[in-house]
Design a protein around this motif. Structure first.
Motif, PDB file in Angstrom:
ATOM      1  N   ARG A 835     122.689 101.038 140.603  1.00 17.45           N
ATOM      2  CA  ARG A 835     121.464 101.034 141.405  1.00 17.45           C
ATOM      3  C   ARG A 835     120.854 102.423 141.494  1.00 17.45           C
ATOM      4  O   ARG A 835     119.639 102.584 141.426  1.00 17.45           O
ATOM      5  CB  ARG A 835     121.755 100.492 142.808  1.00 17.45           C
ATOM      6  CG  ARG A 835     121.978  98.987 142.859  1.00 17.45           C
ATOM      7  CD  ARG A 835     122.131  98.505 144.299  1.00 17.45           C
ATOM      8  NE  ARG A 835     122.383  97.080 144.352  1.00 17.45           N
ATOM      9  CZ  ARG A 835     121.435  96.149 144.307  1.00 17.45           C
ATOM     10  NH1 ARG A 835     120.148  96.523 144.211  1.00 17.45           N
ATOM     11  NH2 ARG A 835     121.736  94.863 144.370  1.00 17.45           N
ATOM     12  N   SER A 841     117.418  99.917 142.666  1.00 15.76           N
ATOM     13  CA  SER A 841     117.566  98.489 142.365  1.00 15.76           C
ATOM     14  C   SER A 841     118.260  98.329 141.022  1.00 15.76           C
ATOM     15  O   SER A 841     118.309  99.269 140.212  1.00 15.76           O
ATOM     16  CB  SER A 841     116.201  97.794 142.337  1.00 15.76           C
ATOM     17  OG  SER A 841     115.371  98.376 141.352  1.00 15.76           O
ATOM     18  N   PRO A 843     118.728  97.471 137.274  1.00 17.47           N
ATOM     19  CA  PRO A 843     117.763  97.431 136.170  1.00 17.47           C
ATOM     20  C   PRO A 843     117.638  96.033 135.587  1.00 17.47           C
ATOM     21  O   PRO A 843     118.587  95.241 135.601  1.00 17.47           O
ATOM     22  CB  PRO A 843     118.348  98.410 135.145  1.00 17.47           C
ATOM     23  CG  PRO A 843     119.807  98.467 135.468  1.00 17.47           C
ATOM     24  CD  PRO A 843     119.921  98.267 136.943  1.00 17.47           C
ATOM     25  N   GLY A 844     116.475  95.726 135.077  1.00 16.71           N
ATOM     26  CA  GLY A 844     116.243  94.445 134.425  1.00 16.71           C
ATOM     27  C   GLY A 844     116.005  94.645 132.944  1.00 16.71           C
ATOM     28  O   GLY A 844     115.808  95.769 132.467  1.00 16.71           O
ATOM     29  N   PRO A 845     115.995  93.556 132.160  1.00 17.44           N
ATOM     30  CA  PRO A 845     115.766  93.679 130.715  1.00 17.44           C
ATOM     31  C   PRO A 845     114.294  93.900 130.393  1.00 17.44           C
ATOM     32  O   PRO A 845     113.418  93.433 131.122  1.00 17.44           O
ATOM     33  CB  PRO A 845     116.253  92.322 130.184  1.00 17.44           C
ATOM     34  CG  PRO A 845     116.029  91.382 131.327  1.00 17.44           C
ATOM     35  CD  PRO A 845     116.269  92.174 132.577  1.00 17.44           C
ATOM     36  N   PRO A 848     112.808  89.857 128.589  1.00 18.35           N
ATOM     37  CA  PRO A 848     113.509  88.742 129.248  1.00 18.35           C
ATOM     38  C   PRO A 848     113.639  87.507 128.364  1.00 18.35           C
ATOM     39  O   PRO A 848     114.640  86.792 128.444  1.00 18.35           O
ATOM     40  CB  PRO A 848     112.634  88.455 130.479  1.00 18.35           C
ATOM     41  CG  PRO A 848     111.858  89.718 130.712  1.00 18.35           C
ATOM     42  CD  PRO A 848     111.634  90.307 129.357  1.00 18.35           C
ATOM     43  N   GLU A 852     117.062  85.585 127.522  1.00 18.23           N
ATOM     44  CA  GLU A 852     117.258  84.167 127.835  1.00 18.23           C
ATOM     45  C   GLU A 852     117.728  83.396 126.604  1.00 18.23           C
ATOM     46  O   GLU A 852     118.632  82.559 126.690  1.00 18.23           O
ATOM     47  CB  GLU A 852     115.949  83.571 128.354  1.00 18.23           C
ATOM     48  CG  GLU A 852     116.054  82.124 128.776  1.00 18.23           C
ATOM     49  CD  GLU A 852     114.745  81.580 129.317  1.00 18.23           C
ATOM     50  OE1 GLU A 852     114.635  80.352 129.454  1.00 18.23           O
ATOM     51  OE2 GLU A 852     113.829  82.383 129.586  1.00 18.23           O
ATOM     52  N   PRO A 866     124.017  89.764 133.714  1.00 16.99           N
ATOM     53  CA  PRO A 866     122.954  90.567 133.094  1.00 16.99           C
ATOM     54  C   PRO A 866     123.295  90.928 131.649  1.00 16.99           C
ATOM     55  O   PRO A 866     124.464  91.073 131.280  1.00 16.99           O
ATOM     56  CB  PRO A 866     122.909  91.827 133.961  1.00 16.99           C
ATOM     57  CG  PRO A 866     123.512  91.415 135.270  1.00 16.99           C
ATOM     58  CD  PRO A 866     124.551  90.398 134.928  1.00 16.99           C
ATOM     59  N   TYR A 868     121.810  93.638 128.621  1.00 20.23           N
ATOM     60  CA  TYR A 868     120.932  94.760 128.329  1.00 20.23           C
ATOM     61  C   TYR A 868     120.980  95.076 126.843  1.00 20.23           C
ATOM     62  O   TYR A 868     122.055  95.130 126.236  1.00 20.23           O
ATOM     63  CB  TYR A 868     121.331  96.005 129.130  1.00 20.23           C
ATOM     64  CG  TYR A 868     121.326  95.797 130.631  1.00 20.23           C
ATOM     65  CD1 TYR A 868     120.177  95.356 131.279  1.00 20.23           C
ATOM     66  CD2 TYR A 868     122.467  96.029 131.388  1.00 20.23           C
ATOM     67  CE1 TYR A 868     120.166  95.170 132.655  1.00 20.23           C
ATOM     68  CE2 TYR A 868     122.470  95.840 132.752  1.00 20.23           C
ATOM     69  CZ  TYR A 868     121.314  95.406 133.385  1.00 20.23           C
ATOM     70  OH  TYR A 868     121.310  95.214 134.750  1.00 20.23           O
ATOM     71  N   THR A 878     115.913  99.070 129.384  1.00 25.21           N
ATOM     72  CA  THR A 878     115.861  98.369 130.663  1.00 25.21           C
ATOM     73  C   THR A 878     114.590  98.718 131.413  1.00 25.21           C
ATOM     74  O   THR A 878     113.959  99.755 131.162  1.00 25.21           O
ATOM     75  CB  THR A 878     117.061  98.746 131.549  1.00 25.21           C
ATOM     76  OG1 THR A 878     116.975 100.140 131.876  1.00 25.21           O
ATOM     77  CG2 THR A 878     118.370  98.473 130.837  1.00 25.21           C
TER      78      THR A 878
END
Length: 898
Positions: A835, A841, A843-845, A848, A852, A866, A868, A878
């Motif tokens: 974080r 926060s 990290p996101g891809p 996406p 998926e 998750p 990456y 990310t």
């Protein structure tokens, strides 16, 4: 249908399991399945006579009566399937002749195992069972144990708050279902003509845990339709009982549940290379008189003293005496469990005659097994020839069953799951109760884990198991606590435990402590092995820059170096600093927890090859390993010079145990020296005195008094002399009093003691209370997630690279399927660290949709993990965590350490 008519209801009409539409018989009746499970119970106990002799102390019955009672009770485990709520789940075999037409809907739903509790409380069922069970019948502990075989005890509404007429009034059960249950119970009583009014259990609470574990095991075996095929539902129970008993024999053999033949006269030579002159602790283990009853042995001795071989010999002697059918060795980490599993492969022939099963039990054990099979080839012959796949597939496919293997190694966490309020805990308990439990590196337990360990030892003792505890640096409070916990499990009254704790007090070292009910406590001082006595010089270094300079100088002289940091980031920074200062990258290695599974496994293997017992002098020369705590427990590695962050003295002793560990003809340095990175303990000005020097490494061990005393005493002595210094250093460091501490540490020290008390209290809340019995778990949530360890939450994720426009696993093993490669590409890091890297926060891809698509074929429970993407330069692509980079040499890091 009137009350008189209900007694004519045939129980054979009620299904327990359904088959294929074209099968000769569409369903297996409840009675047949009940007898399948009863037969498994009977056969299992009959094939484990030594275990049975230990187990009868819980019921107070003779051996034959105990077997028959457990089998009889097991036959009742699915009594709740005599309910409309269950029967409606397969409307095609709904018992029309008993219940009338299939209802369009029922006024609710009750699980069949909850319904079992209601039926076992029903007055007509009580009366039917009374000739056999007597006081056992209505006991809430026994009802909970029989009905709660799906992992959780029935809740209070179905266990305690139902009256004798509730089942007949319940629209989900009703009179006809009660009548069918009664008819089955009456037939069952006739199958056990010699079982009459068995009386009160000797230890109802303990028996409830044991019985539930046994029934759960038997139900898992008895539910295998390949072993227990369907028969004509109207086949008389006496005839079916004969069939079930025959089939149970085959089923237990097929699933590897028949006990292996133990070596009747075990010898140290089978476990130790020092056959001509056993080391002192090994000789004590060979000669120790063992009573024929459950017992605990605590072995305290230095690194390299042969504690493991001594424990194996003791465990083998206990098994030969009927005190266990196998052994399980619990260790602090997956790496140490992997290493112990390898040692057990060699020792197996000294423990058992003929074929025996061997299992590795930890969070990645299944992955290890798949890699073993891949390395050995896929054919049956290849699998049979691979020693590491000597475990039965049915046992190995689930960690709940792993303790049923003849021998096993795993993390202590797997054993803790038997006493935490988690689903199927009794399955683990029951399996473990048949094993001599060996707890290695017991000093690695913090306050939370220490409390768990005491509950584990108490529960294991209560169920008839024996325990061996190993440690080089166990404090006397911990030793006394473990002995007292075991004694409590064997029935010593709590009022007598304080006195027992006081009598576990010997300052001798090495020491073997032995307790059993008939012999009480025996503290046996053991001579230390003169060959292991040594003096390690302690020198203080004041900065990481000084560590790097001295390490490079020693490497330049041909020394083999270890630099052990308390935290990952300082280790990564040190590795970079050494490489930038000129250390050959090919001879500079980094070992910590922030690698993918595949890379960490490869690094662990390389570390053992380059720095282990058989490492080549030329290959060792000038080589540097920068590591975290992953090298301080149980890994058999050896260095010429060690640099270490200051840590609690028992951890320092463990690290020093990797210095000059093996005999070598020549070394490039004159004497063993442990360099400790720390500020001057006499120049302390405030409670944050460690931070300027250790940085992130100052926050790992939150025991300020222990840290200061460790520094004070080690630097004052200027050397660590083993074994003479070990006991006094550890006891002084962990003294709860503050009289010798600087005033600025008093508040922080008291805060750490309060935190320790809180951790113990939390463990006490999370763990079961053996005296409360299985029924106390009635309100346990099946989905409750209780950790085996405290600490900052970690996040497990996977790494991928792009190939042909799609994401594929970052780590690839030749011949492995994608799912295995995805598992090898996993890693776990502290969630807080990730974080912070993501600005607060996770990290996101960046892509996406690609993520998926990549996760589409993963098992359902893994799809939330998750994923990456890593580009060609190692950067994680990310959203929200720029600067993260992964490299197989240094792991996952941020831009700050590039």
């Amino acid at each position: 249908m009137g009350e008189t008519e209900t007694h004519a209801v045939r129980h054979a009409l009620f299904w327990a399991k359904t088959g294929a539409d074209d099968a000769p018989w569409r369903y297996k009746p409840v009675a047949h399945h009940g007898l399948d499970v009863a037969a498994c119970v009977e056969a299992y106990l009959r094939h484990n006579p030594a275990r049975l002799s230990r187990e009868v102390s819980l019921s107070g019955l003779s051996g034959g009566a105990h077997v028959a009672t457990c089998a009889f009770l097991a036959a009742l485990h699915d009594l709740g399937k005599f309910s409309k709520s269950f029967q409606v789940l397969a409307s095609e075999v709904w018992p029309v002749a008993a219940l009338g037409p299939v209802p369009a809907a029922l006024p609710g739903r009750v699980s069949h195992w909850q319904a079992s509790a209601v039926l076992l409380n029903a007055g007509p069922v009580h009366r039917a069972l009374a000739p056999v069970l007597g006081p056992f019948g209505p006991d809430r502990q026994i009802i909970a144990a029989v009905a709660g075989h799906h992992g959780v005890a029935p809740d209070m509404d179905h266990l305690d708050r139902c009256d004798a007429q509730q089942a007949e009034r319940d629209p989900l059960i009703g009179k006809a279902c009660v009548a069918a249950a009664v008819a089955f119970c009456e037939d069952l009583v006739r199958l056990f003509p010699d079982l009459r009014d068995i009386g009160d259990p000797h230890d109802t609470a303990g028996f409830s845990f044991s019985l539930n574990g046994l029934v759960t095991l038997a139900d898992w075996v008895g539910s295998d339709v390949t072993c227990f095929p369907f028969e004509d539902p109207d086949l008389p129970l006496a005839e079916y009982w004969s069939l079930a008993r025959q089939r149970a024999e085959t089923a237990l053999a097929d699933k590897g549940l028949l006990p292996a033949r133990v070596v009747p006269s075990p010898a140290l030579a089978r476990f130790s290379a020092h056959t001509l002159a056993p080391r002192p602790m090994q000789a004590r283990a060979r000669d120790l008189s063992l009573p024929l009853e459950p017992q605990i042995i605590v072995i305290e001795d230095g690194t390299g003293s042969g504690k493991t071989e001594a424990a194996l010999l003791l465990a083998a002697r206990m098994m030969a005496a009927g005190l266990g059918e196998g052994l399980f060795i619990a260790l602090p980490t997956m790496a140490t469990a992997n290493a112990m599993h390898t040692r057990l492969e060699t020792a197996l022939a000294g423990l058992f005659e003929g074929t025996a099963s061997l299992v590795l039990a930890h969070g990645k054990a299944g992955l290890a097994a798949r890699l073993d099979r891949l390395a050995a080839g896929d054919g049956p012959a290849a699998r049979d020839s691979a020693v590491r796949t000597w475990f039965n597939a049915w046992i190995a496919d689930n960690r709940k069953k792993a303790f049923f293997a003849s021998a096993g190694a795993g993390t202590i966490d797997q054993a803790f799951l038997s006493i935490l309020r988690r689903k199927h805990l009794t399955m683990r308990q029951y399996a473990l109760a048949g094993r001599v439990l060996v707890v290695d590196e017991a000093h690695a337990c913090d306050a939370y884990m220490g409390e768990e360990l005491e509950v584990l030892v108490e529960m294991h003792a209560r169920l008839g198991g024996s325990v061996i505890v190993l440690s080089a640096t166990l404090g006397h409070r911990a030793r006394a606590g473990l002995v007292a916990a075991f004694a409590q499990g064997r029935g010593v009254h709590p009022n007598d435990l304080p006195d027992l704790r006081r009598r576990v007090c010997s300052p001798a070292y090495p020491l073997l402590t032995h307790w059993s009910a008939t012999r009480d406590v025996e503290e046996c001082p053991v001579e230390s092995d003169p060959a292991l006595a040594r003096r390690v010089a302690i020198r203080r270094v004041e900065s990481r820059e000084q560590v790097a300079r001295l390490a490079l100088e020693a490497a330049g002289q041909g020394a083999c170096i270890a630099i052990i940091c308390n935290a990952v980031d300082p280790a990564v920074e040190m590795w970079h600093a050494l490489v930038e200062a000129g250390q050959d990258r090919e001879r500079c290695h980094l070992f910590h927890a922030r690698f993918t599974v595949a890379d960490r496994g490869a690094i662990e293997a390389r570390v053992l090859r380059l720095f282990g017992r058989d490492s080549d002098p030329e290959a060792r020369s000038g080589r540097v390993l920068v590591a975290t705590q992953v090298v301080e427990q149980s890994l058999d590695v050896d260095f010429d010079v060690i640099f270490s962050d200051l840590a609690p003295v028992d951890m320092v002793i463990q690290r020093a145990g990797r210095l000059w560990r093996h005999h070598r003809e020549a070394r490039p340095v004159a004497a063993p020296v442990l360099h400790l990175l720390a500020p001057d303990p006499h120049g302390i000005g405030d409670a944050s005195w460690l931070e300027p020097v250790l940085g992130a490494g100052a926050f790992v061990y939150r025991v300020p008094g222990v840290m200061w005393r460790s520094a004070r005493d080690l630097f004052a002595k200027g050397a660590l002399e083993t074994p003479g210094d070990l006991r006094s250093l550890v006891e002084a460091a962990y003294d709860p009093e503050t009289g010798d501490l600087p005033a600025c540490l008093h508040d922080a020290h008291h805060e750490s003691l309060g935190r320790e008390y809180g951790e113990k209290s939390m463990a006490g809340r999370n763990a079961i209370h053996p005296d409360d019995g299985y029924a106390a778990l009635a309100e346990l949530s099946a989905d409750e997630d209780i950790g085996t360890r405290l600490g900052e939450p970690s996040l497990t994720f996977r790494l991928a690279r792009r190939e042909g426009g799609v994401l594929v696993p970052l780590c690839q093993t030749p011949g492995a399927e994608d799912l295995l490669n995805w598992s090898l590409s996993e890693m776990s890091v502290r969630e807080g660290w990730l974080r912070r890297a993501g600005g607060g926060s996770l990290p996101g891809p960046l892509d996406p949709l690609a993520v998926e698509n990549a996760r589409a074929n993963w098992p359902e429970w893994e799809q939330a993990m998750p994923l990456y993407e890593v580009d060609a330069d190692g950067h994680l692509l990310t959203a929200g965590a720029e600067g993260l980079r992964y490299d197989a040499s240094y792991g996952l890091g941020s831009g700050a350490v590039e």
